[in-house]
Write a protein that holds these residues in place. Structure first.
Motif, PDB file in Angstrom:
ATOM      1  N   GLY A 121      31.726 114.768  27.104  1.00 22.98           N
ATOM      2  CA  GLY A 121      32.729 114.510  28.124  1.00 22.98           C
ATOM      3  C   GLY A 121      32.904 115.645  29.114  1.00 22.98           C
ATOM      4  N   ASP A 122      32.362 116.829  28.788  1.00 25.44           N
ATOM      5  CA  ASP A 122      32.487 117.983  29.684  1.00 25.44           C
ATOM      6  C   ASP A 122      31.184 118.326  30.381  1.00 25.44           C
ATOM      7  N   GLY A 123      30.182 117.491  30.234  1.00 26.31           N
ATOM      8  CA  GLY A 123      28.913 117.714  30.911  1.00 26.31           C
ATOM      9  C   GLY A 123      27.859 118.327  30.012  1.00 26.31           C
ATOM     10  N   VAL A 124      26.681 118.519  30.601  1.00 27.87           N
ATOM     11  CA  VAL A 124      25.502 118.957  29.849  1.00 27.87           C
ATOM     12  C   VAL A 124      24.715 119.954  30.688  1.00 27.87           C
ATOM     13  N   VAL A 125      24.234 121.003  30.028  1.00 27.42           N
ATOM     14  CA  VAL A 125      23.297 121.942  30.633  1.00 27.42           C
ATOM     15  C   VAL A 125      21.934 121.676  30.006  1.00 27.42           C
ATOM     16  N   VAL A 126      20.930 121.507  30.859  1.00 28.28           N
ATOM     17  CA  VAL A 126      19.573 121.195  30.424  1.00 28.28           C
ATOM     18  C   VAL A 126      18.706 122.429  30.604  1.00 28.28           C
ATOM     19  N   LEU A 127      17.986 122.795  29.550  1.00 26.48           N
ATOM     20  CA  LEU A 127      17.042 123.912  29.597  1.00 26.48           C
ATOM     21  C   LEU A 127      15.645 123.350  29.445  1.00 26.48           C
ATOM     22  N   VAL A 128      14.741 123.788  30.300  1.00 23.95           N
ATOM     23  CA  VAL A 128      13.389 123.227  30.327  1.00 23.95           C
ATOM     24  C   VAL A 128      12.354 124.325  30.177  1.00 23.95           C
ATOM     25  N   ASP A 129      11.157 123.937  29.695  1.00 23.73           N
ATOM     26  CA  ASP A 129      10.132 124.960  29.561  1.00 23.73           C
ATOM     27  C   ASP A 129       9.362 125.172  30.860  1.00 23.73           C
ATOM     28  N   LEU A 130       8.732 124.186  31.417  1.00 25.14           N
ATOM     29  CA  LEU A 130       7.955 124.415  32.636  1.00 25.14           C
ATOM     30  C   LEU A 130       7.509 123.114  33.278  1.00 25.14           C
TER      31      LEU A 130
ATOM     32  N   SER B 290      21.275 109.356  34.703  1.00 24.21           N
ATOM     33  CA  SER B 290      22.392 109.476  33.768  1.00 24.21           C
ATOM     34  C   SER B 290      23.742 109.414  34.476  1.00 24.21           C
ATOM     35  N   ASP B 291      24.727 108.924  33.752  1.00 19.91           N
ATOM     36  CA  ASP B 291      26.103 108.935  34.255  1.00 19.91           C
ATOM     37  C   ASP B 291      26.813 110.243  33.922  1.00 19.91           C
ATOM     38  N   ALA B 292      26.213 111.057  33.068  1.00 21.16           N
ATOM     39  CA  ALA B 292      26.825 112.324  32.658  1.00 21.16           C
ATOM     40  C   ALA B 292      26.682 113.363  33.766  1.00 21.16           C
ATOM     41  N   GLU B 293      27.633 114.286  33.817  1.00 15.96           N
ATOM     42  CA  GLU B 293      27.484 115.455  34.686  1.00 15.96           C
ATOM     43  C   GLU B 293      26.488 116.372  33.998  1.00 15.96           C
ATOM     44  N   ALA B 294      25.369 116.650  34.638  1.00 16.34           N
ATOM     45  CA  ALA B 294      24.340 117.479  34.022  1.00 16.34           C
ATOM     46  C   ALA B 294      23.669 118.333  35.082  1.00 16.34           C
ATOM     47  N   VAL B 295      23.284 119.551  34.676  1.00 13.39           N
ATOM     48  CA  VAL B 295      22.584 120.483  35.554  1.00 13.39           C
ATOM     49  C   VAL B 295      21.451 121.134  34.775  1.00 13.39           C
ATOM     50  N   ILE B 296      20.441 121.582  35.506  1.00 11.95           N
ATOM     51  CA  ILE B 296      19.341 122.321  34.916  1.00 11.95           C
ATOM     52  C   ILE B 296      19.611 123.804  35.102  1.00 11.95           C
ATOM     53  N   ALA B 297      19.441 124.572  34.044  1.00 10.14           N
ATOM     54  CA  ALA B 297      19.564 126.022  34.121  1.00 10.14           C
ATOM     55  C   ALA B 297      18.196 126.617  34.425  1.00 10.14           C
ATOM     56  N   ASP B 298      18.136 127.498  35.411  1.00  7.69           N
ATOM     57  CA  ASP B 298      16.917 128.223  35.746  1.00  7.69           C
ATOM     58  C   ASP B 298      16.864 129.452  34.850  1.00  7.69           C
ATOM     59  N   ALA B 299      16.440 129.238  33.607  1.00  2.00           N
ATOM     60  CA  ALA B 299      16.541 130.264  32.580  1.00  2.00           C
ATOM     61  C   ALA B 299      15.359 130.182  31.640  1.00  2.00           C
ATOM     62  N   PRO B 300      15.037 131.297  30.964  1.00  2.00           N
ATOM     63  CA  PRO B 300      14.046 131.207  29.888  1.00  2.00           C
ATOM     64  C   PRO B 300      14.610 130.293  28.808  1.00  2.00           C
ATOM     65  N   VAL B 301      13.798 129.391  28.326  1.00  2.00           N
ATOM     66  CA  VAL B 301      14.336 128.309  27.509  1.00  2.00           C
ATOM     67  C   VAL B 301      14.972 128.796  26.198  1.00  2.00           C
ATOM     68  N   LEU B 302      14.348 129.691  25.468  1.00  2.00           N
ATOM     69  CA  LEU B 302      14.939 130.122  24.196  1.00  2.00           C
ATOM     70  C   LEU B 302      16.153 131.018  24.421  1.00  2.00           C
ATOM     71  N   GLU B 303      15.979 132.078  25.174  1.00  2.00           N
ATOM     72  CA  GLU B 303      17.090 133.003  25.395  1.00  2.00           C
ATOM     73  C   GLU B 303      18.232 132.315  26.139  1.00  2.00           C
ATOM     74  N   GLY B 304      17.878 131.464  27.090  1.00  2.00           N
ATOM     75  CA  GLY B 304      18.899 130.721  27.832  1.00  2.00           C
ATOM     76  C   GLY B 304      19.661 129.761  26.952  1.00  2.00           C
ATOM     77  N   ALA B 305      18.953 129.103  26.032  1.00  2.00           N
ATOM     78  CA  ALA B 305      19.605 128.158  25.115  1.00  2.00           C
ATOM     79  C   ALA B 305      20.580 128.888  24.191  1.00  2.00           C
ATOM     80  N   VAL B 306      20.196 130.064  23.710  1.00  2.00           N
ATOM     81  CA  VAL B 306      21.087 130.830  22.845  1.00  2.00           C
ATOM     82  C   VAL B 306      22.326 131.267  23.625  1.00  2.00           C
ATOM     83  N   ASN B 307      22.123 131.828  24.820  1.00  2.00           N
ATOM     84  CA  ASN B 307      23.268 132.236  25.646  1.00  2.00           C
ATOM     85  C   ASN B 307      24.172 131.044  25.957  1.00  2.00           C
ATOM     86  N   ALA B 308      23.566 129.922  26.308  1.00  2.00           N
ATOM     87  CA  ALA B 308      24.341 128.731  26.659  1.00  2.00           C
ATOM     88  C   ALA B 308      25.120 128.220  25.453  1.00  2.00           C
ATOM     89  N   ALA B 309      24.500 128.240  24.283  1.00  2.00           N
ATOM     90  CA  ALA B 309      25.177 127.761  23.076  1.00  2.00           C
ATOM     91  C   ALA B 309      26.405 128.603  22.767  1.00  2.00           C
TER      92      ALA B 309
END
Length: 126
Positions: free
Chosen positions: A58-67, A81-100
């Motif tokens: 309900g608060d949206g989604v951050v998407v992390l991608v490899d390449l 999608s009907d969800a509010e979602a954005v892509i993070a321009d981040a390294p996928v593993l480190e970005g996912a940990v920070n985002a979590a």
């Protein structure tokens, strides 16, 4: 709570990254999606859309991608999608940990979680 989606060309990689991020993410919804849907490497927009919908609390989604095509397919999935979602321009593993970690805050927003994911670009390992 802001959810996360980890997209990789490899389902094994996506699962592993989501597992590592999940150790830091408490109750954060983290969905892993990867592969071409037939056991090979690739990404599929429909699968990413489903993961976005599943991760959205309900608060949206951050998407992390490899390449490469993961970015393109994530963009298509977000449009579908009907969800509010954005892509993070981040390294996928480190970005996912920070985002979590960022998503565990009761005050987190899609933008604040994305910012923390993108902050991982500057993390030095040595």
């Amino acid at each position: 709570m802001v959810g996360l989606v980890v997209v990789s060309h490899s389902s094994t990689a996506a699962d592993g990254i989501a597992e590592v991020a999940g150790e830091m993410g408490g109750e954060t919804r983290i969905e892993a999606v990867g592969g071409d849907g037939q056991g090979g490497f690739g990404t599929v927009a429909d699968d990413i859309e489903t993961a976005i919908e599943d991760a959205d609390g309900g608060d949206g989604v951050v998407v992390l991608v490899d390449l490469g095509s993961a970015v393109m397919n994530a963009e298509v999935a977000i449009e579908m999608s009907d969800a509010e979602a954005v892509i993070a321009d981040a390294p996928v593993l480190e970005g996912a940990v920070n985002a979590a970690v960022a998503a565990t805050s009761g005050k987190s927003t899609v933008e604040s979680v994305r910012e923390q994911a993108e902050a991982a670009r500057g993390v030095e390992k040595l």
